[in-house]
Design a protein around this motif. Structure first.
Motif, PDB file in Angstrom:
ATOM      1  N   VAL A 112      28.938  93.225  69.824  1.00 35.17           N
ATOM      2  CA  VAL A 112      29.520  92.288  68.547  1.00 35.17           C
ATOM      3  C   VAL A 112      30.763  92.672  68.099  1.00 35.17           C
ATOM      4  N   GLU A 113      31.010  93.784  67.646  1.00 34.62           N
ATOM      5  CA  GLU A 113      32.033  94.485  67.195  1.00 34.62           C
ATOM      6  C   GLU A 113      33.396  94.546  68.467  1.00 34.62           C
ATOM      7  N   GLN A 114      32.827  94.914  69.436  1.00 36.77           N
ATOM      8  CA  GLN A 114      34.119  95.171  70.489  1.00 36.77           C
ATOM      9  C   GLN A 114      34.514  93.563  70.594  1.00 36.77           C
ATOM     10  N   VAL A 115      33.638  92.548  70.810  1.00 38.87           N
ATOM     11  CA  VAL A 115      33.852  91.133  71.249  1.00 38.87           C
ATOM     12  C   VAL A 115      34.996  90.664  70.337  1.00 38.87           C
ATOM     13  N   PHE A 116      34.831  90.911  69.147  1.00 44.49           N
ATOM     14  CA  PHE A 116      35.426  90.786  68.015  1.00 44.49           C
ATOM     15  C   PHE A 116      36.972  91.158  68.200  1.00 44.49           C
ATOM     16  N   ARG A 117      37.142  92.525  68.478  1.00 38.76           N
ATOM     17  CA  ARG A 117      38.183  92.973  68.614  1.00 38.76           C
ATOM     18  C   ARG A 117      39.029  92.325  69.849  1.00 38.76           C
ATOM     19  N   GLU A 118      38.197  92.086  70.892  1.00 39.64           N
ATOM     20  CA  GLU A 118      38.741  91.620  72.180  1.00 39.64           C
ATOM     21  C   GLU A 118      39.414  90.388  72.250  1.00 39.64           C
ATOM     22  N   VAL A 119      38.609  89.543  71.530  1.00 38.93           N
ATOM     23  CA  VAL A 119      38.914  88.160  71.243  1.00 38.93           C
ATOM     24  C   VAL A 119      40.099  88.042  70.512  1.00 38.93           C
ATOM     25  N   ARG A 120      40.457  88.723  69.475  1.00 40.89           N
ATOM     26  CA  ARG A 120      41.763  88.831  68.782  1.00 40.89           C
ATOM     27  C   ARG A 120      42.737  89.112  69.458  1.00 40.89           C
ATOM     28  N   ALA A 121      42.661  90.032  70.356  1.00 33.21           N
ATOM     29  CA  ALA A 121      43.865  90.329  71.372  1.00 33.21           C
ATOM     30  C   ALA A 121      44.241  89.053  72.140  1.00 33.21           C
ATOM     31  N   PHE A 122      43.149  88.293  72.596  1.00 35.19           N
ATOM     32  CA  PHE A 122      43.233  87.209  73.499  1.00 35.19           C
ATOM     33  C   PHE A 122      43.971  86.050  72.897  1.00 35.19           C
ATOM     34  N   ARG A 123      44.068  86.056  71.582  1.00 38.58           N
ATOM     35  CA  ARG A 123      44.737  84.885  70.972  1.00 38.58           C
ATOM     36  C   ARG A 123      46.176  85.310  71.130  1.00 38.58           C
ATOM     37  N   ILE A 124      46.673  86.183  71.878  1.00 34.16           N
ATOM     38  CA  ILE A 124      47.939  86.787  71.769  1.00 34.16           C
ATOM     39  C   ILE A 124      48.492  86.928  73.426  1.00 34.16           C
ATOM     40  N   TYR A 125      47.695  87.546  74.111  1.00 29.87           N
ATOM     41  CA  TYR A 125      48.310  87.819  75.417  1.00 29.87           C
ATOM     42  C   TYR A 125      47.981  86.391  76.481  1.00 29.87           C
ATOM     43  N   ASP A 126      48.556  86.090  77.467  1.00 31.71           N
ATOM     44  CA  ASP A 126      48.651  84.982  78.331  1.00 31.71           C
ATOM     45  C   ASP A 126      49.302  83.888  77.222  1.00 31.71           C
ATOM     46  N   GLY A 127      50.040  84.055  76.412  1.00 28.43           N
ATOM     47  CA  GLY A 127      50.607  83.089  75.424  1.00 28.43           C
ATOM     48  C   GLY A 127      50.073  83.211  74.417  1.00 28.43           C
ATOM     49  N   PRO A 128      50.706  83.172  73.279  1.00 27.15           N
ATOM     50  CA  PRO A 128      50.322  83.126  71.987  1.00 27.15           C
ATOM     51  C   PRO A 128      49.893  81.868  71.514  1.00 27.15           C
ATOM     52  N   THR A 129      48.784  81.526  70.671  1.00 28.73           N
ATOM     53  CA  THR A 129      48.439  79.983  70.417  1.00 28.73           C
ATOM     54  C   THR A 129      49.643  79.257  70.191  1.00 28.73           C
ATOM     55  N   GLU A 130      50.667  79.668  69.380  1.00 29.54           N
ATOM     56  CA  GLU A 130      51.866  79.103  68.739  1.00 29.54           C
ATOM     57  C   GLU A 130      52.666  78.593  69.990  1.00 29.54           C
ATOM     58  N   VAL A 131      53.036  79.587  71.041  1.00 29.75           N
ATOM     59  CA  VAL A 131      53.641  79.190  72.064  1.00 29.75           C
ATOM     60  C   VAL A 131      53.159  78.120  72.807  1.00 29.75           C
ATOM     61  N   HIS A 132      51.906  78.179  73.098  1.00 31.30           N
ATOM     62  CA  HIS A 132      51.273  77.034  73.626  1.00 31.30           C
ATOM     63  C   HIS A 132      51.510  75.790  73.024  1.00 31.30           C
ATOM     64  N   LYS A 133      51.087  75.743  71.589  1.00 31.93           N
ATOM     65  CA  LYS A 133      51.292  74.504  71.038  1.00 31.93           C
ATOM     66  C   LYS A 133      52.803  73.925  70.810  1.00 31.93           C
ATOM     67  N   TRP A 134      53.583  74.820  71.000  1.00 28.32           N
ATOM     68  CA  TRP A 134      55.292  74.760  71.071  1.00 28.32           C
ATOM     69  C   TRP A 134      55.366  74.064  72.247  1.00 28.32           C
ATOM     70  N   SER A 135      54.837  74.351  73.208  1.00 30.21           N
ATOM     71  CA  SER A 135      55.449  73.959  74.573  1.00 30.21           C
ATOM     72  C   SER A 135      54.502  72.517  75.015  1.00 30.21           C
TER      73      SER A 135
END
Ligand SMILES: Cc1cc2nc3c(=O)[nH]c(=O)nc-3n(C[C@H](O)[C@H](O)[C@H](O)COP(=O)(O)OP(=O)(O)OC[C@H]3O[C@@H](n4cnc5c(N)ncnc54)[C@H](O)[C@@H]3O)c2cc1C
Length: 389
Positions: free
Chosen positions: A352-375
């Motif tokens: 659970v602890e690792q998944v929390f860390r991994e998913v935090r990074a996923f909000r940035i790679y392959d396009g941060p959330t804000e960049v997708h919303k901007w496009s």
């Protein structure tokens, strides 16, 4: 059972029964699992008949919708995608090479990936300190200059997942014609000093072998026949890879969050406080209920986008929508799982602890959330103008 469901069932059983026991193996380091562990797990996957399950023996690829079933099953452990060879960046690189490489390039650079013998790395991002490509790839500083039958590449790259230990590199550089992709034999480039790993970054995540490296490229000579596509086609080729690769990340991490939710559910049913199981406290029960809702919404969003990609469309807007919705939902799920499990949630005793860390990074790679919303906002404006002006 359908083909995708059938393969997914086999992969899920393999990951739960054979891979999960390795989750606390000491070879899982802060910069990702060691290559020795990767090869051991792949040997087990090969024996179980689940290695590279998304590419069929005739070389054809499962549909995106079938891939969703299989990769979600692989993600049931953070080690699962590595074990069955559907991990980033190899899975996205295999997809791109399958679509864009010549027959000779496939034999040399794709086959070792499909067989699970080699790892690969995708070199696009550049150090922020240099003012290079990040969210905005047009800021690329790495150059490629033609020299006879070769191209000479110079520059620096950052966050290059798996560069340390990878055999195959896809390097993006700016030629006179525009961004261009090159296939590179990395051991040769490391040995000659044309590519040097400056450092492997200490990052929040730890699931990807080799970690994420900053590299210097100095007078790297690449034969012309190792160019992927044509000069100036780099961003066009990146588009082929981007939407499916974004979605496969969603698939794998959805599997991991599903498993984290199962672990938190187990904890909430067994652990008591104030005279009853935790799950009977509304605050805890509601967190698990919200997880269930987010898990289903994420699954439906992935399936919807996969269907769009299966029509042959690029799915640029749809994959942006799915990436934002799913990565943000998975962050909420992982955070709730940690909370439900109290102190145990922040320890390495469960994934659970690792998944929390991994998913935090996923909000940035392959396009941060804000960049997708901007496009997406740009698309909304374009569509409005087309309809109204
Ligand atoms: C774990 C991990 C693995 C990675 N693996 C690779 C890899 O293998 N190969 C590779 O080439 N790259 C890789 N990357 C790099 C990744 O693609 C970049 O981090 C990402 O593109 C963002 O670039 P940046 O870090 O330079 O952020 P910046 O460009 O500096 O952006 C910082 C922040 O600014 C905001 N922002 C930017 N643009 C806008 C906008 N238009 N509107 C609103 N807000 C905006 C966003 O919140 C963004 O998070 C990886 C990154 C991570 C974290």
């Amino acid at each position: 059972m359908t083909r995708g469901a059938d393969i997914a069932t086999q992969v899920a059983a393999f990951v739960r029964e054979t891979v999960a026991p390795f989750e606390r193996d000491p070879r899982c380091g802060t910069h990702g699992p060691s290559d020795e562990l990767v090869q051991e797990l792949r040997g087990l996957a090969r024996t179980a008949g689940v290695l590279t399950p998304h590419i069929l023996p005739d070389g054809s690829h499962l549909t995106h919708r079938e891939t969703a079933q299989v990769l979600r099953a692989a993600g049931l452990s953070p080690l699962g995608p590595l074990a069955v060879n559907v991990m980033a960046p190899d899975e996205g690189n295999m997809y791109l090479l399958g679509k864009a490489a010549s027959a000779e390039q496939k034999t040399r650079f794709l086959d070792p990936l499909v067989s699970g013998e080699a790892r690969s790395a995708f070199f696009m991002t550049e150090p922020a300190a240099d003012g290079g490509a990040g969210s905005d790839p047009s800021m690329m500083l790495t150059t490629a200059v033609a020299d006879g039958n070769h191209w000479v590449v110079n520059g620096r790259k950052a966050f290059i997942t798996g560069a340390d230990g990878a055999r195959i590199g896809i390097v993006m550089a700016k030629a006179e014609e525009g961004a261009t992709m090159f296939l590179v034999d990395l051991p040769d480039a490391y040995e000659s000093g044309a590519i040097t790993i400056e450092r492997v970054l200490d990052t929040i995540d730890s699931s990807m072998p080799g970690g994420h490296a900053v590299v210097q490229i100095t007078d790297l000579r690449v034969p012309a026949d190792q160019m992927l596509g044509n000069p100036g086609e780099g961003f066009k080729l990146a588009q082929i890879r981007l939407a499916p690769a974004r979605l496969t990340h969603c698939m794998r991490w959805l599997g991991s969050c599903q498993r984290a939710h199962e672990i938190a559910t187990d904890y909430a049913n067994r652990r008591h406080a104030f005279g009853k199981p935790l799950i009977d406290h509304e605050g805890v029960g509601f967190m698990l209920a919200e997880n269930l809702i987010d898990l289903k919404q994420a699954e439906l969003m992935i399936d919807w986008c996969a269907d769009v990609l299966d029509t042959g469309a690029l799915g640029t807007a749809e994959s942006s929508m799915a990436k934002v919705a799913v990565s943000e939902a998975l962050m909420r799920i992982a955070d709730r799982c940690v909370q439900v499990m109290g102190g145990t949630g922040v320890t390495g005793d469960t994934i659970v602890e690792q998944v929390f860390r991994e998913v935090r990074a996923f909000r940035i790679y392959d396009g941060p959330t804000e960049v997708h919303k901007w496009s997406l906002a740009k698309k909304i404006k374009r569509d409005w103008r087309a309809a109204n002006l």
